[in-house]
Enzyme design. Structure first.
Site, PDB file in Angstrom:
ATOM      1  N   LYS A   1       0.840  -1.214   0.000  1.00  0.00           N
ATOM      2  CA  LYS A   1       0.000   0.000   0.000  1.00  0.00           C
ATOM      3  C   LYS A   1       0.875   1.266   0.000  1.00  0.00           C
ATOM      4  O   LYS A   1       0.598   2.200  -0.721  1.00  0.00           O
ATOM      5  CB  LYS A   1      -0.942   0.009   1.217  1.00  0.00           C
ATOM      6  CG  LYS A   1      -1.910  -1.177   1.249  1.00  0.00           C
ATOM      7  CD  LYS A   1      -2.874  -1.077   2.397  1.00  0.00           C
ATOM      8  CE  LYS A   1      -2.237  -1.242   3.758  1.00  0.00           C
ATOM      9  NZ  LYS A   1      -1.614  -2.582   3.988  1.00  0.00           N
TER      10      LYS A   1
ATOM     11  N   ARG B   1      11.564  -2.200  10.480  1.00  0.00           N
ATOM     12  CA  ARG B   1      10.526  -1.675  11.359  1.00  0.00           C
ATOM     13  C   ARG B   1      10.340  -2.626  12.541  1.00  0.00           C
ATOM     14  O   ARG B   1      10.362  -3.840  12.352  1.00  0.00           O
ATOM     15  CB  ARG B   1       9.194  -1.567  10.595  1.00  0.00           C
ATOM     16  CG  ARG B   1       9.079  -0.312   9.791  1.00  0.00           C
ATOM     17  CD  ARG B   1       7.876  -0.304   8.891  1.00  0.00           C
ATOM     18  NE  ARG B   1       6.602  -0.723   9.478  1.00  0.00           N
ATOM     19  CZ  ARG B   1       5.436  -0.644   8.857  1.00  0.00           C
ATOM     20  NH1 ARG B   1       5.372  -0.134   7.636  1.00  0.00           N
ATOM     21  NH2 ARG B   1       4.330  -1.054   9.429  1.00  0.00           N
TER      22      ARG B   1
HETATM   23  P1  AMP Z   1       1.158   0.646   8.495  1.00  0.00           P
HETATM   24  O1  AMP Z   1       2.384   1.440   8.151  1.00  0.00           O
HETATM   25  O2  AMP Z   1      -0.042   1.060   7.715  1.00  0.00           O
HETATM   26  O3  AMP Z   1       1.416  -0.834   8.447  1.00  0.00           O
HETATM   27  O4  AMP Z   1       0.811   1.001  10.034  1.00  0.00           O
HETATM   28  C1  AMP Z   1       1.731   0.737  11.068  1.00  0.00           C
HETATM   29  C2  AMP Z   1       1.045   0.809  12.412  1.00  0.00           C
HETATM   30  O5  AMP Z   1       0.513   2.128  12.628  1.00  0.00           O
HETATM   31  C3  AMP Z   1      -0.156  -0.124  12.600  1.00  0.00           C
HETATM   32  O6  AMP Z   1       0.248  -1.434  12.949  1.00  0.00           O
HETATM   33  C4  AMP Z   1      -0.896   0.594  13.736  1.00  0.00           C
HETATM   34  O7  AMP Z   1      -0.252   0.401  14.969  1.00  0.00           O
HETATM   35  C5  AMP Z   1      -0.707   2.064  13.353  1.00  0.00           C
HETATM   36  N1  AMP Z   1      -1.798   2.544  12.450  1.00  0.00           N
HETATM   37  C6  AMP Z   1      -1.681   2.929  11.158  1.00  0.00           C
HETATM   38  N2  AMP Z   1      -2.865   3.311  10.656  1.00  0.00           N
HETATM   39  C7  AMP Z   1      -3.768   3.175  11.656  1.00  0.00           C
HETATM   40  C8  AMP Z   1      -5.167   3.394  11.775  1.00  0.00           C
HETATM   41  N3  AMP Z   1      -5.902   3.836  10.740  1.00  0.00           N
HETATM   42  N4  AMP Z   1      -5.762   3.129  12.958  1.00  0.00           N
HETATM   43  C9  AMP Z   1      -5.052   2.688  14.016  1.00  0.00           C
HETATM   44  N5  AMP Z   1      -3.740   2.439  13.977  1.00  0.00           N
HETATM   45  C10 AMP Z   1      -3.075   2.681  12.809  1.00  0.00           C
END
Ligand code: AMP
Length: 214
Positions: free
Chosen positions: A13, A159
């Site tokens: 994404k 990460r």
């Molecule tokens: P991502 O980079 O999209 O994989 O997001 C990394 C982390 O950020 C997730 O595992 C959540 O802890 C937090 N996070 C990102 N987007 C959201 C959201 N819309 N709602 C809640 N937590 C989020």
């Protein structure tokens, strides 16, 4: 064009969001990137949020909704690509209401799909630039110099949430909370399913075909 990128961890994404930003000339807003930047600070809120990110759990809806609404205010007219938001039905409703107040709605929700086995492999080999957040993969798109970012010479790191235990929890969170959005947007007739299996240019072409001519 107002787009949402939806899909389990590792479907690309973030990568597709950045490429679509260039192609469509509309901003890519990633809640994950915004939150990772926020937790680098030494505020009380940053420390609180860092715990959720480290565990691979969702940050509370109100916190994320505030962040995203602030960013969207600047971009609702010109369009946007949302990546990582919404992540559950409650967030989807917050987004719907926010857009409705502005008299607009989402155009498409791009649902990126791939087998969990492939995704876990991708996540384990993923490295990101601590400085500019550029994404690399040790096997499929390695940096030119070992663990140095090609774009800004920043240090590449794994990460915290790309470690094996946390990956499992993130998939669990996706199954429990985010997957229900597929039906939510299917009912609204704006869901487009795209295979995320393949290299990033191939996946980009699939998405562009849909958003430009679909
Ligand atoms: P991502 O980079 O999209 O994989 O997001 C990394 C982390 O950020 C997730 O595992 C959540 O802890 C937090 N996070 C990102 N987007 C959201 C959201 N819309 N709602 C809640 N937590 C989020």
């Amino acid at each position: 064009m107002r787009l949402v990128l939806l899909g389990p961890p590792g479907t690309g994404k973030g990568t597709q969001g950045k490429m679509l930003e260039k192609e469509l000339k509309i901003p890519h807003l990633s809640t994950g990137d915004i939150l990772r930047e926020t937790v680098k600070k030494s505020t009380f809120l940053a420390k609180k949020m860092a715990k959720y990110l480290k565990r691979g759990e969702l940050v509370p809806d109100e916190t994320v909704a505030e962040i995203i609404k602030k960013r969207l205010k600047k971009n609702v007219v010109s369009g946007f690509i949302l990546d990582g938001f919404p992540r559950n039905i409650s967030q989807a409703e917050i987004l719907d209401n926010f857009l409705k107040e502005k008299g607009i709605c989402l155009d498409r929700v791009i649902y990126l799909e791939a087998k969990e086995k492939i995704l876990i492999k991708r996540l384990k080999d993923r490295r990101i630039c601590f400085n500019c957040q550029a994404v690399f993969h040790l096997k499929s798109s390695p940096p030119q110099r070992d663990l140095i970012c090609d774009y800004c010479n920043g240090r590449l790191t794994q990460r915290d949430d790309d470690k094996e235990e946390t990956i499992k929890r993130r998939f669990h969170e996706y199954q429990e909370k985010t997957k229900s959005l597929i039906d939510y947007y299917r009912k609204k007739k704006i869901l487009v399913k795209i295979s995320a299996d393949g290299d990033k240019q191939t996946v980009l072409k699939r998405i562009l075909r849909e958003v430009k001519y679909g």
